[in-house]
Motif scaffolding. Structure first.
Motif, PDB file in Angstrom:
ATOM      1  N   HIS A 180       0.863  -1.183   0.000  1.00  0.00           N
ATOM      2  CA  HIS A 180       0.000   0.000   0.000  1.00  0.00           C
ATOM      3  C   HIS A 180       0.898   1.232   0.000  1.00  0.00           C
ATOM      4  CE1 HIS A 180       0.822  -0.770   4.244  1.00  0.00           C
ATOM      5  NE2 HIS A 180       0.462   0.475   4.536  1.00  0.00           N
ATOM      6  N   LEU A 181       0.483   2.239  -0.782  1.00  0.00           N
ATOM      7  CA  LEU A 181       1.328   3.411  -0.973  1.00  0.00           C
ATOM      8  C   LEU A 181       0.712   4.693  -0.442  1.00  0.00           C
ATOM      9  CD1 LEU A 181       2.684   2.780  -4.593  1.00  0.00           C
ATOM     10  CD2 LEU A 181       3.956   2.625  -2.441  1.00  0.00           C
ATOM     11  N   LEU A 182      -0.603   4.847  -0.584  1.00  0.00           N
ATOM     12  CA  LEU A 182      -1.243   6.094  -0.188  1.00  0.00           C
ATOM     13  C   LEU A 182      -2.319   5.830   0.857  1.00  0.00           C
ATOM     14  CD1 LEU A 182      -1.142   9.124  -0.798  1.00  0.00           C
ATOM     15  CD2 LEU A 182      -2.917   8.760  -2.527  1.00  0.00           C
ATOM     16  N   GLY A 183      -3.383   5.145   0.489  1.00  0.00           N
ATOM     17  CA  GLY A 183      -4.417   4.773   1.450  1.00  0.00           C
ATOM     18  C   GLY A 183      -4.119   3.401   2.029  1.00  0.00           C
ATOM     19  N   ILE A 184      -5.133   2.804   2.643  1.00  0.00           N
ATOM     20  CA  ILE A 184      -4.971   1.475   3.240  1.00  0.00           C
ATOM     21  C   ILE A 184      -5.871   0.447   2.571  1.00  0.00           C
ATOM     22  CG2 ILE A 184      -4.260   2.427   5.459  1.00  0.00           C
ATOM     23  CD1 ILE A 184      -7.072   1.797   6.515  1.00  0.00           C
ATOM     24  N   GLY A 199       4.393  -1.147   3.160  1.00  0.00           N
ATOM     25  CA  GLY A 199       3.978   0.231   3.343  1.00  0.00           C
ATOM     26  C   GLY A 199       4.102   0.658   4.796  1.00  0.00           C
ATOM     27  N   ALA A 200       3.601   1.855   5.090  1.00  0.00           N
ATOM     28  CA  ALA A 200       3.620   2.344   6.464  1.00  0.00           C
ATOM     29  C   ALA A 200       2.829   1.400   7.361  1.00  0.00           C
ATOM     30  CB  ALA A 200       3.012   3.750   6.523  1.00  0.00           C
ATOM     31  N   PRO A 201       3.353   1.045   8.538  1.00  0.00           N
ATOM     32  CA  PRO A 201       2.642   0.128   9.429  1.00  0.00           C
ATOM     33  C   PRO A 201       1.270   0.680   9.823  1.00  0.00           C
ATOM     34  CG  PRO A 201       4.913   0.449  10.149  1.00  0.00           C
ATOM     35  CD  PRO A 201       4.653   1.465   9.086  1.00  0.00           C
ATOM     36  N   ILE A 202       0.266  -0.190   9.802  1.00  0.00           N
ATOM     37  CA  ILE A 202      -1.096   0.169  10.191  1.00  0.00           C
ATOM     38  C   ILE A 202      -1.549  -0.812  11.265  1.00  0.00           C
ATOM     39  CG2 ILE A 202      -3.472   0.509   9.420  1.00  0.00           C
ATOM     40  CD1 ILE A 202      -1.566   2.483   8.161  1.00  0.00           C
ATOM     41  N   PRO A 258       9.616   0.159   4.944  1.00  0.00           N
ATOM     42  CA  PRO A 258       8.424   0.757   4.334  1.00  0.00           C
ATOM     43  C   PRO A 258       8.725   1.879   3.356  1.00  0.00           C
ATOM     44  CG  PRO A 258       8.637   1.436   6.623  1.00  0.00           C
ATOM     45  CD  PRO A 258       9.683   0.400   6.398  1.00  0.00           C
ATOM     46  N   VAL A 259       7.878   1.926   2.328  1.00  0.00           N
ATOM     47  CA  VAL A 259       7.889   3.030   1.371  1.00  0.00           C
ATOM     48  C   VAL A 259       6.468   3.533   1.211  1.00  0.00           C
ATOM     49  CG1 VAL A 259       9.908   2.199   0.118  1.00  0.00           C
ATOM     50  CG2 VAL A 259       7.624   1.527  -0.647  1.00  0.00           C
ATOM     51  N   THR A 260       6.342   4.790   0.828  1.00  0.00           N
ATOM     52  CA  THR A 260       5.052   5.371   0.514  1.00  0.00           C
ATOM     53  C   THR A 260       5.183   6.148  -0.790  1.00  0.00           C
ATOM     54  OG1 THR A 260       5.448   7.449   1.714  1.00  0.00           O
ATOM     55  CG2 THR A 260       4.530   5.614   2.978  1.00  0.00           C
ATOM     56  N   SER A 261       4.049   6.667  -1.265  1.00  0.00           N
ATOM     57  CA  SER A 261       4.069   7.461  -2.480  1.00  0.00           C
ATOM     58  C   SER A 261       4.503   8.878  -2.166  1.00  0.00           C
ATOM     59  CB  SER A 261       2.687   7.469  -3.129  1.00  0.00           C
ATOM     60  OG  SER A 261       2.674   8.268  -4.281  1.00  0.00           O
ATOM     61  N   GLY A 262       5.316   9.448  -3.059  1.00  0.00           N
ATOM     62  CA  GLY A 262       5.780  10.811  -2.840  1.00  0.00           C
ATOM     63  C   GLY A 262       4.691  11.843  -2.972  1.00  0.00           C
ATOM     64  N   VAL A 316       9.102   7.167  -1.587  1.00  0.00           N
ATOM     65  CA  VAL A 316       9.886   7.780  -0.522  1.00  0.00           C
ATOM     66  C   VAL A 316       9.786   6.906   0.719  1.00  0.00           C
ATOM     67  CG1 VAL A 316       9.525  10.114  -1.429  1.00  0.00           C
ATOM     68  CG2 VAL A 316       7.942   9.196   0.293  1.00  0.00           C
ATOM     69  N   ASP A 317      10.736   7.100   1.652  1.00  0.00           N
ATOM     70  CA  ASP A 317      10.642   6.393   2.928  1.00  0.00           C
ATOM     71  C   ASP A 317       9.718   7.171   3.849  1.00  0.00           C
ATOM     72  OD1 ASP A 317      12.100   8.537   3.973  1.00  0.00           O
ATOM     73  OD2 ASP A 317      13.991   7.438   4.009  1.00  0.00           O
ATOM     74  N   LEU A 318       9.594   6.728   5.086  1.00  0.00           N
ATOM     75  CA  LEU A 318       8.632   7.351   6.000  1.00  0.00           C
ATOM     76  C   LEU A 318       9.039   8.755   6.402  1.00  0.00           C
ATOM     77  CD1 LEU A 318       7.538   4.409   8.331  1.00  0.00           C
ATOM     78  CD2 LEU A 318       6.525   5.224   6.196  1.00  0.00           C
ATOM     79  N   GLN A 319      10.277   9.135   6.146  1.00  0.00           N
ATOM     80  CA  GLN A 319      10.729  10.503   6.424  1.00  0.00           C
ATOM     81  C   GLN A 319      10.605  11.400   5.184  1.00  0.00           C
ATOM     82  OE1 GLN A 319      12.650   7.693   7.614  1.00  0.00           O
ATOM     83  NE2 GLN A 319      11.347   8.051   9.414  1.00  0.00           N
ATOM     84  N   GLY A 320      10.052  10.845   4.109  1.00  0.00           N
ATOM     85  CA  GLY A 320       9.870  11.629   2.900  1.00  0.00           C
ATOM     86  C   GLY A 320      11.077  11.682   1.991  1.00  0.00           C
TER      87      GLY A 320
END
Length: 395
Positions: free
Chosen positions: A12-16, A42-45, A60-64, A72-76
């Motif tokens: 997951h990149l943006l939502g859950i 993705g970010a832990p939920i 984890p990675v997320t969408s920029g 990007v990583d969790l720090q952007g």
């Protein structure tokens, strides 16, 4: 009977939504007797993927941004080649440790192209394994339309070269995959429809609200949150409002919104009983994500959908308009979302006709487990027959 091992990759990149749907399927697999390992990236939920499910968590990675233009990583910070290499090695080791009978890759190759750096090596490892596990892709019923030339052709090529099964999590009476994937007829792998992956029927609501607004994971939908707060403040009635912002809304933004809320508006980051609250709500206001729509259909409540459309997204808009055509929802386009526009749309929805009765299949989680078990049995028998045919001395 052999306990089948399933290896389930979900990013997951943006939502859950992707993680929530995959978690429901994984839980159904466990209930059906599978040994399940879910790999998340993705970010832990909290609460996902759920009890009884083995989980491997990649860095984890997320969408920029909302356009999914970068990782990007969790720090952007944009991820680099070393980060990708580390993730890929962890994923391949998890696959080797699991020694699965079935591998399920959520979305890819229809989506999640950003993850090719690790998914293509995984597919190569699957093809090189003996005995080779069955490889399935797990996709929702309505796909994001691709506008770049060659993308759909590339998807078909990957499926036909590597995948054994395409699981479409939808009811073909509502939407078939060819509606949003024009080359569906070129797919040689089996395509199986599971039904919509909805949660089980919830218990009755512990609280009742006139207007229940939810924003999914909360990473996309800030305009709906802001418009709701303003609409509730300006309302000239005694409506009881509830706003669920989603766990991914930044804390400082949540705190500012909570301070600005009017007395008639209750604000929460997350409600475990959201599905129950829908059964007691006069109106649900939400985006048109897959999982929220499943919850609304299960509850049978009135629904106003504000489909997410940023970054060229088409999936939610199509789903919302199709539901409106069936008399199961009303729609407010994101471009028309203002506090005044939201108030007017809510008023129209509340006085409009109750949602039509529907017979859409909402039991897709359990059916996914049945399909995988049945297809593995026939696939493994076919594989053994081919092996004996190629090597007559084994007969």
């Amino acid at each position: 009977m052999k306990q089948l091992r399933a290896f389930f990759y979900v990013q997951h990149l943006l939502g859950i939504g992707h993680l929530a749907r995959a978690s429901r399927i994984a839980a159904a697999l466990v209930d059906d007797g599978f040994d399940v390992t879910v790999v998340t990236g993705g970010a832990p939920i909290a609460g996902f993927p759920g009890l009884g499910i083995k989980c491997v968590t990649l860095p984890p990675v997320t969408s920029g941004d909302e356009g999914f233009s970068g990782l990007v990583d969790l720090q952007g910070k944009p991820i680099d080649d070393d980060f990708k290499t580390r993730r890929t090695e962890m994923l391949l080791q998890a696959f080797r440790d699991c020694r699965p009978d079935i591998v399920i890759i959520e979305a890819f190759p229809f989506g999640r192209r950003q993850m090719r750096f690790e998914l293509l090596p995984l597919i190569e490892a699957i093809d090189a394994t003996s005995p080779r596990p069955l490889l399935a892709t797990s996709v929702r019923d309505i796909l994001q339309e691709r506008v770049k030339p060659g993308r759909n052709e590339e998807t078909v090529d990957l499926i036909n070269r590597h995948f054994d099964l395409v699981m479409v999590h939808g009811d073909p009476a509502f939407a078939t995959i060819d509606k949003t994937f024009p080359l569906a007829g070129a797919i040689r792998a089996e395509v199986a429809y599971t039904g919509l992956v909805a949660a089980p029927p919830p218990p009755a609501a512990s609280e009742r609200f006139d207007v229940l607004v939810s924003v999914g994971g909360g990473a996309a939908g800030k305009s709906l949150v802001i418009s709701t707060v303003a609409a509730a403040r300006n309302a000239n009635n005694a409506w009881k409002w509830c706003l669920i912002t989603g766990p991914n809304l930044p804390k400082d933004e949540f705190d500012a919104i909570a301070r600005d809320a009017s007395p008639g508006l209750s604000i929460f980051r997350f409600r475990e009983d959201f599905a129950s609250l829908l059964t007691g709500a006069r109106l649900s206001v939400s985006q048109a994500g897959y999982n929220t729509v499943c919850d609304v259909l299960r509850a049978g409540c009135r629904s106003l959908l504000v489909p997410f459309a940023a970054g060229g997204e088409t999936e939610q808009t199509l789903r919302a308009l199709m539901l409106e055509e069936l008399g199961l929802a009303t729609v407010l386009m994101e471009k028309d979302l203002t506090p005044e526009g939201l108030t007017q749309a809510i008023e129209r929805a509340l006085v409009g006709a109750a949602p039509s009765a529907h017979r859409l299949d909402l039991e897709g989680a359990g059916r996914s487990a049945q399909i995988l078990r049945e297809r593995y049995r026939t696939w493994s028998l076919k594989r053994e027959l081919e092996r004996f045919t190629e090597t007559p001395e084994l007969l």
